[in-house]
Design a protein around this motif. Structure first.
Motif, PDB file in Angstrom:
ATOM      1  N   ASN A 368       0.711  -1.461  -0.148  1.00 33.93           N
ATOM      2  CA  ASN A 368      -0.002  -0.047  -0.025  1.00 33.93           C
ATOM      3  C   ASN A 368       0.650   1.319  -0.210  1.00 33.93           C
ATOM      4  O   ASN A 368       0.387   1.875  -0.133  1.00 33.93           O
ATOM      5  CB  ASN A 368      -1.158   0.245   1.303  1.00 33.93           C
ATOM      6  N   TRP A 369       1.931   1.312  -0.880  1.00 31.40           N
ATOM      7  CA  TRP A 369       2.763   2.097  -0.173  1.00 31.40           C
ATOM      8  C   TRP A 369       2.559   3.094  -2.434  1.00 31.40           C
ATOM      9  O   TRP A 369       2.124   2.337  -2.649  1.00 31.40           O
ATOM     10  CB  TRP A 369       4.159   1.802  -0.979  1.00 31.40           C
ATOM     11  N   LYS A 370       2.933   4.466  -2.167  1.00 28.18           N
ATOM     12  CA  LYS A 370       1.653   5.419  -3.248  1.00 28.18           C
ATOM     13  C   LYS A 370       3.368   5.641  -3.890  1.00 28.18           C
ATOM     14  O   LYS A 370       4.614   5.709  -3.970  1.00 28.18           O
ATOM     15  CB  LYS A 370       1.585   6.903  -2.246  1.00 28.18           C
ATOM     16  N   GLY A 393       1.967   4.676   2.798  1.00 26.61           N
ATOM     17  CA  GLY A 393       0.419   5.383   3.259  1.00 26.61           C
ATOM     18  C   GLY A 393       1.223   5.147   4.741  1.00 26.61           C
ATOM     19  O   GLY A 393       1.653   4.521   5.631  1.00 26.61           O
TER      20      GLY A 393
END
Length: 394
Positions: A368-370, A393
């Motif tokens: 869930n990293w941008k 995030g």
């Protein structure tokens, strides 16, 4: 709690009338033994003296039990690395009035007839080298330094010479306002051989500007023997630094530092950074140290060994991570980093192999990293590099 903090010098003070009146209307006083000797004749009959000495917790307990205002005597300016700041930290709700005197650095400035508008002051007294290293890399014109027995004028002069800052001379003030007061203006080489009074402070004066390129030439770095291309090339380095967005971050991890070029370039442009550089090749320790000395970047902390085997909990948590090497274990490394990175931390990797690009993109999504748009660069005839960036995030 109420504190009145009075700054005095190194000789019998000439106190103002309002301060003398203040003293006569109080009974509890505090300060070091030297302060007591200098002011005892001002104190009223029946006074109580609380000595400032280790352990400080006993002193703080005495303050709490005083049940009345305390008059504290301090050296110089109590708000300049002084006890007034300590009291504010310890008792944030306390009422604190200060009556400052000249700090030791101010006295030395006056004796040396230097422009105080140009001064930045740091302390290495009981502290690390970090603040001095930052001021040096910034090449401030005047740097005032509060010393201690270990980080003495001779040790500081030696550190400047070791990292190429021979463009500074050194003013040393010893026993200022005391019987053995002495002011000297020395070349760094002279200072390394000198002996000094235990009560001393110093000012570093820049005599000329040391030119350090914006983007250090690759040829300037010492590299691995027989492997000249094992370095993050200068254009890639600068683009990677842009991606790391280090201006507002405090701690950088550089994983797989090899020559140390990324850590060094980051330290030159962002000297406030605490940098931890990791590398499994033992021979790279001497290489990064040699390159630090050549480029004038003290303060980078090198860790030699497999990053997977370190107790990373003992190292300052990073707000930025650069991955220059991962030994074919990229996804495992990202999973470990995810445990230590705070929200908003940035991870940047320079990938040569397409597998590394795909793994970084896919696993960052799982975490869930941008992800930001990849940047592809080709420097001269070298392999194309893909610079990938992800932000953790919440």
């Amino acid at each position: 709690m109420i504190f009145h903090v009075i700054g005095i010098g190194n000789r019998k003070p000439d106190l103002a009338e309002d301060v003398l009146t203040l003293i006569q209307h109080h009974t509890v006083f505090s300060g070091g033994n030297r302060h007591h000797e200098l002011v005892r004749h001002f104190l009223p009959e029946g006074y109580q003296w609380l000595p400032v000495q280790s352990p400080m917790e006993l002193l703080f307990e005495s303050y709490r039990h005083a049940n009345q205002p305390v008059v504290v005597f301090a050296s110089g300016d109590p708000l300049f690395y002084g006890i007034a700041n300590t009291l504010r930290t310890k008792y944030p709700q306390a009422e604190i009035q200060t009556y400052p005197y000249f700090s030791s650095i101010q006295l030395l400035l006056h004796r040396a007839n230097l422009n105080s508008n140009l001064l930045q002051t740091v302390s290495v007294h009981g502290r690390s080298w970090a603040a001095l290293d930052e001021a040096l890399i910034q090449q401030n014109p005047l740097i005032g330094v509060l010393t201690d027995p270990e980080k003495s004028p001779s040790a500081i002069a030696g550190r400047l010479l070791a990292y190429g800052y021979s463009n500074y001379s050194i003013w040393i003030g010893e026993d200022l306002e005391g019987e053995q007061e002495r002011i000297r203006h020395l070349h760094l080489e002279e200072a390394t051989q000198g002996t000094f009074h235990t009560l001393n402070c110093m000012i570093l004066q820049k005599e000329s500007h040391r030119n350090i390129s914006f983007g250090v030439s690759d040829s300037f770095f010492e590299g691995l023997e027989g492997r000249p291309n094992m370095i993050t090339k200068m254009p890639v380095r600068l683009c990677s630094l842009h991606a790391l967005d280090l201006g507002s971050r405090a701690v950088l991890w550089d994983i797989g530092f090899c020559t140390g070029s990324m850590s060094i370039e980051a330290k030159l442009h962002f000297p406030h950074l605490e940098i931890h550089a990791f590398e499994k090749r033992a021979e790279c320790l001497q290489i990064i140290q040699n390159n630090q000395h050549k480029c004038g970047t003290p303060g980078i902390i090198a860790w030699i060994g497999d990053v997977f085997e370190f107790d990373l909990k003992q190292i300052s948590r990073p707000q930025a991570v650069f991955i220059g090497g991962h030994g074919g274990r990229l996804t495992a490394l990202l999973q470990i980093l995810d445990q230590y990175l705070p929200a908003g931390a940035v991870v940047v990797i320079n990938a040569v192999q397409e597998d590394s690009v795909k793994n970084f993109i896919s696993f960052s999504g799982l975490l869930n990293w941008k992800l930001e748009e990849p940047l592809r660069l080709k420097a001269d005839t070298h392999n194309e590099i893909t610079i990938l960036k992800a932000i953790k995030g919440c």
